[in-house]
Design a protein around this motif. Structure first.
Motif, short mmCIF file in Angstrom:
data_model
loop_
_atom_site.label_atom_id
_atom_site.label_comp_id
_atom_site.label_asym_id
_atom_site.label_seq_id
_atom_site.Cartn_x
_atom_site.Cartn_y
_atom_site.Cartn_z
N ALA A 67 0.86 -1.21 0.12
CA ALA A 67 -0.15 -0.06 0.21
C ALA A 67 0.85 1.29 0.10
CB ALA A 67 -0.83 -0.17 1.16
N ARG A 68 2.16 1.07 -0.12
CA ARG A 68 2.93 2.29 -0.29
C ARG A 68 3.18 2.42 -1.76
NH1 ARG A 68 9.24 1.96 1.38
NH2 ARG A 68 8.87 4.34 1.34
N TYR A 69 2.84 1.49 -2.53
CA TYR A 69 3.26 1.39 -3.93
C TYR A 69 2.00 1.53 -4.67
CZ TYR A 69 5.26 -0.13 -8.25
OH TYR A 69 5.56 -0.04 -9.65
N SER A 70 0.79 0.85 -4.21
CA SER A 70 -0.60 0.80 -4.90
C SER A 70 -1.61 1.22 -4.07
CB SER A 70 -0.71 -0.82 -5.20
OG SER A 70 0.22 -1.21 -6.10
N ILE A 71 -2.71 1.15 -4.66
CA ILE A 71 -3.83 1.63 -3.85
C ILE A 71 -4.70 0.52 -3.57
CG2 ILE A 71 -5.99 3.05 -4.08
CD1 ILE A 71 -4.31 5.17 -5.91
N LEU A 72 -5.15 0.27 -2.24
CA LEU A 72 -6.00 -0.65 -1.63
C LEU A 72 -7.40 -0.63 -2.09
CD1 LEU A 72 -4.61 -1.30 1.96
CD2 LEU A 72 -4.32 -2.73 0.05
N ASP A 73 -8.13 -1.86 -2.65
CA ASP A 73 -9.68 -1.98 -3.01
C ASP A 73 -10.40 -1.43 -1.81
OD1 ASP A 73 -8.96 -2.58 -5.56
OD2 ASP A 73 -8.91 -4.57 -5.19
N LYS A 74 -11.58 -1.17 -2.18
CA LYS A 74 -12.59 -1.05 -1.12
C LYS A 74 -13.29 -2.19 -0.55
CE LYS A 74 -16.35 2.47 -0.31
NZ LYS A 74 -17.06 3.46 -0.92
N GLU A 75 -12.69 -3.05 0.09
CA GLU A 75 -13.25 -4.31 0.49
C GLU A 75 -12.89 -4.45 1.74
OE1 GLU A 75 -13.51 -7.30 -3.08
OE2 GLU A 75 -11.29 -6.75 -2.31
N PHE A 76 -13.78 -4.41 2.74
CA PHE A 76 -13.42 -4.80 4.16
C PHE A 76 -14.25 -5.89 4.68
CE2 PHE A 76 -16.85 -1.72 4.04
CZ PHE A 76 -16.56 -0.68 3.20
N TYR A 77 -13.82 -6.38 5.60
CA TYR A 77 -14.53 -7.78 6.41
C TYR A 77 -15.67 -7.24 7.10
CZ TYR A 77 -15.29 -11.45 9.65
OH TYR A 77 -16.04 -12.48 10.27
#
Lengths: 302, 302, 302, 302
Positions: free
Chosen positions: A123-133
């Protein structure tokens, strides 16, 4: 739904490739390769690669020139012997590589197992998806009254519903903030390595995780235990099914000598001997604490 | 000759088996599988199994759903970048398993690399063969005068001949004693775990040794170094050839950024800058010790 | 006698030094520091340094700001709980460093425990002393008939005497060759890294060995087991005495939950339940192999 | 302010205790023991215990009976030699234990160093404090345009102010939800192991972290690098100051041969030789990519 159509297509293209090899192959595991086994609401476990099979354990234990295997019954006997006597090095000769998607707070438990190789999505390099538990209602439980690190009663439906709304709202809100912080057009375009700090711990991450068979079984024995947190236990159970397909003889010995086995302390053993000699032993004359006595009774009577 | 006919036949039977797999395969390494590459007088290196290839490194670095590879040049660029910046975890995603036969005193150096899996032939359980390492005359050298842990001049032919006779006689004699100690008919039938103590350190042992690609390269970089003892270096060189067949892109990056690379200390770097600015620097005004200055000069001038 | 006068004097000079510290100290272990506890004929175990005590385990488990300890009984209860439930990380917070002298064939078993730090005396760099292990007559045993990796009957006195002479003669002879190979005046002055290959495996080596408390207990539990080779077991027993001085509460829990504990397989547990319900179970209707049944009976009846 | 008065008092009570020891002590580090060195807005680094000093490295390298040290200059020379030639095992003979408080997203980077012992404050068992990391304005930077995993320009004051408000609001809100979820009186009394998932990644956690000197230096060399994320770098810098107090000779060698050292690839070395021979080399005839050429120039010219 854990996978997009594009991801599914990419996996399927990969799965169609095949080549001959002189290495040990396990058809039952080949059939499972790359497939995403769903876990929790957005997570999965995929097998990416493997090295060795039941016979590779035998081959290494015998330091063989060829296959090193003999009769099926002899090989199984050797595997059971190795498991029973904690000869772990032959099991280290098999290796498996997974792709796993899991909530961050579970990843933090998981990573404590140090004898594995890990490449996590950055997540320094890329963007996390909008998914959460978000837990299913049947897994939404109150703090245990008796166990400081466990769950007690399941919440009633209305309360569970309210809790879910709170969790969902906060996760949505923090993710939206994350997105707007990253926004280079209408927002500050904050560095990814900073913006990620605003995400909640139920956000999903993913990693490649590679481990040898001995350490995989150690991980599984700790994480399929009823004391393990439900969320990691369900990953472990999926991986135990994979273990059974991969190395069926080892998996059976694992069930017999680890998962289904019990350990009695020195004091418990002495009580057991008294009981088998016909004596009726009570907690009062057992030299066990109340807590240990209860554990002992629970084990003896299933 | 490192192998008996029976061992050779067992290997060949094993090598003839083949099955389809969906895992990454490396044809150049498949061709090498199981073959015993001779090392020293009775030793060998055999590849028993492997996991992954160059593209598996890329796939893990990208935490991909499918193969994860793009254009060949992009993948090679990424591997070079990872190597240059010491991002070691993607290289840990490949694994290789060897069967190695080697003298015990070399096994004792080798085992110091802890991040590997090992199954050694057990001399508690089995009887070791009558095979011991005797150096070829061109490797029979006197103690170095300048380096307390190295070799100097090669012995002259007559002296080497005498040394060989001494080594051979002692190894033969101690092995014969070992055999007679084990003898249950005409000897005491001593426990194997005790009798083995009479063997000399040049007796051959063998093991299965499994390691990930990152740790293999670390092992190789230390053991192909000119300061490594010749006997282990020659194993490392054989394994470097195997590395080139297995992961050619990684092997090239390894040669460029590790094996052929040099490290200059902070002081050396400052001297270098003065030299590039046209200054003539001598040891006297270098702030380097004589020994470091000599090392520095040797590096600069090859 | 394991130590020369010069070594003894060096140790005593070291032991006389003292300084104040704010770190946890263990007076009983301070008294043992540096002292060489003899093991076998020329070996020893010395404690060189240590970090932490019983309360350091409690402190780490509680992630405390201060000492972190409470009532003695509460702390002991926590340590017992951690041991019983295999919470190993708090035990990793203590560390101990030994200086150990041991025969090479035992060093080869020992080094298989990878989670420790080791500095061994280098026979590439230095010359080994003329000291080799010769078993006492009461430890000179024949190969076991029933256990492929164990000892059976002790040899009779005359046979033991003969075996000792064989071992001593070969060790003396190979050491004399070693010396003459190294000789730069009247011999070839062979490189030390080569000459050492002529020594027998009962030659003594020595090393500094540092390990955390969790891994020390793992080592001890494997090596004080009756199946371990006598020669390494006797080192383990000496170290267990040291453990008792260092961390008495932990050592008691270790004895209760590891050393004196037993593990029953899933099948054994089901048999146990039948027995406790009053049933008489025989091997025939136990679903255990003859071998496992015998192990089970031996455990139950001590 | 990272500590409460109660915590400060507990630390001070602990620090007042003192006892004599025969182990190596380092007065400069004794003075630092237990003290919380502040890092970021709520974090800290505290030294809890240590084992060994500069001379312990020398003692282990020499496998000594006594202190094992000689003249100060000889000992320093040996330490420099060991560092220069990557003889890492003597450095493993020293150990240090820290108590560290840090934001969770930094803990996730940190834990990737596997060769350490860790006990983290458990949010399954306990409730986390309401403390979260908010960057100081001067560390609030935009995503780098040139480096996919780095920071670029610092945000202007107004934008930084807005970002801070967003981060603070979300952290406050999610923490408040966390508290209300845990509430057993007016809320659902959700299990702690579940409620924690609602916290943001900048929430502070804390752990005991124990590591040997070799692995500490490896950690520091990676984390004081300019490419490391600022937030972890500032912890590393505090720990480097501690290293200098603990093992000053080793710390100096570390600066000379690791931190201030540079590595040139095989190609760069060949260019360097051409340059020293008087040739003017350009990127075009260098066989380096533009990117590597720029790195090379930057290194050469500081």
């Amino acid at each position: 739904m854990p996978l997009t159509d594009a991801q599914q297509a990419e996996i399927e293209a990969h799965a169609r490739e095949s080549a001959p090899t002189r290495r040990p192959t396990v058809p039952a595991l080949e059939d499972m390769l790359f497939k995403a086994f769903p876990v929790l609401d957005h997570g999965f476990v995929r097998v990416i690669d493997y090295m060795g099979d039941d016979s590779a354990i035998v081959q290494a234990a015998r330091v063989s020139y060829g296959r090193g295997t003999r009769k099926v019954s002899e090989d199984a006997g050797l595997i059971r012997y190795l498991m029973r006597h904690h000869h772990s090095t032959p099991f280290e000769m098999c290796e498996i590589k997974f792709h796993i998607k899991l909530p961050i707070f579970i990843a933090r438990q998981w990573i404590r197992h140090r004898t594995a190789n890990v490449n996590e999505y950055s997540a320094r390099y890329s963007i996390l998806d909008k998914e959460f538990y978000l837990p299913a209602p049947e897994h939404m439980a109150a703090q245990s009254a008796s166990n400081r690190q466990g769950r007690g009663e399941v919440l009633d439906a209305d309360t569970a519903h309210d809790v879910l709304n709170l969790l969902r709202d906060d996760a949505n809100r923090t993710y939206n903030t994350y997105e707007s912080l990253l926004d280079t057009e209408n927002g500050p375009g904050l560095a990814r390595e900073l913006a990620r700090m605003n995400l909640t711990l139920n956000t999903y991450t993913q990693w490649y995780w590679k481990v040898d068979l001995h350490n995989l079984m150690h991980f599984l024995s700790l994480r399929i235990d009823p004391h393990a947190q439900y969320e990691i236990r369900t990953y472990a159970e999926t991986m135990l099914d994979i273990l059974r397909a991969w190395v069926p003889v080892t998996a059976a010995a694992f069930t017999e000598y680890r998962v289904g086995a019990v350990t009695f302390s020195a004091t418990m053993l002495s009580i057991l001997r008294r009981m088998l000699a016909g004596e009726t032993v009570t907690q009062a004359d057992s030299r066990l604490s109340r807590r240990e006595w209860d554990e002992f009774q629970a084990t003896l009577h299933g």
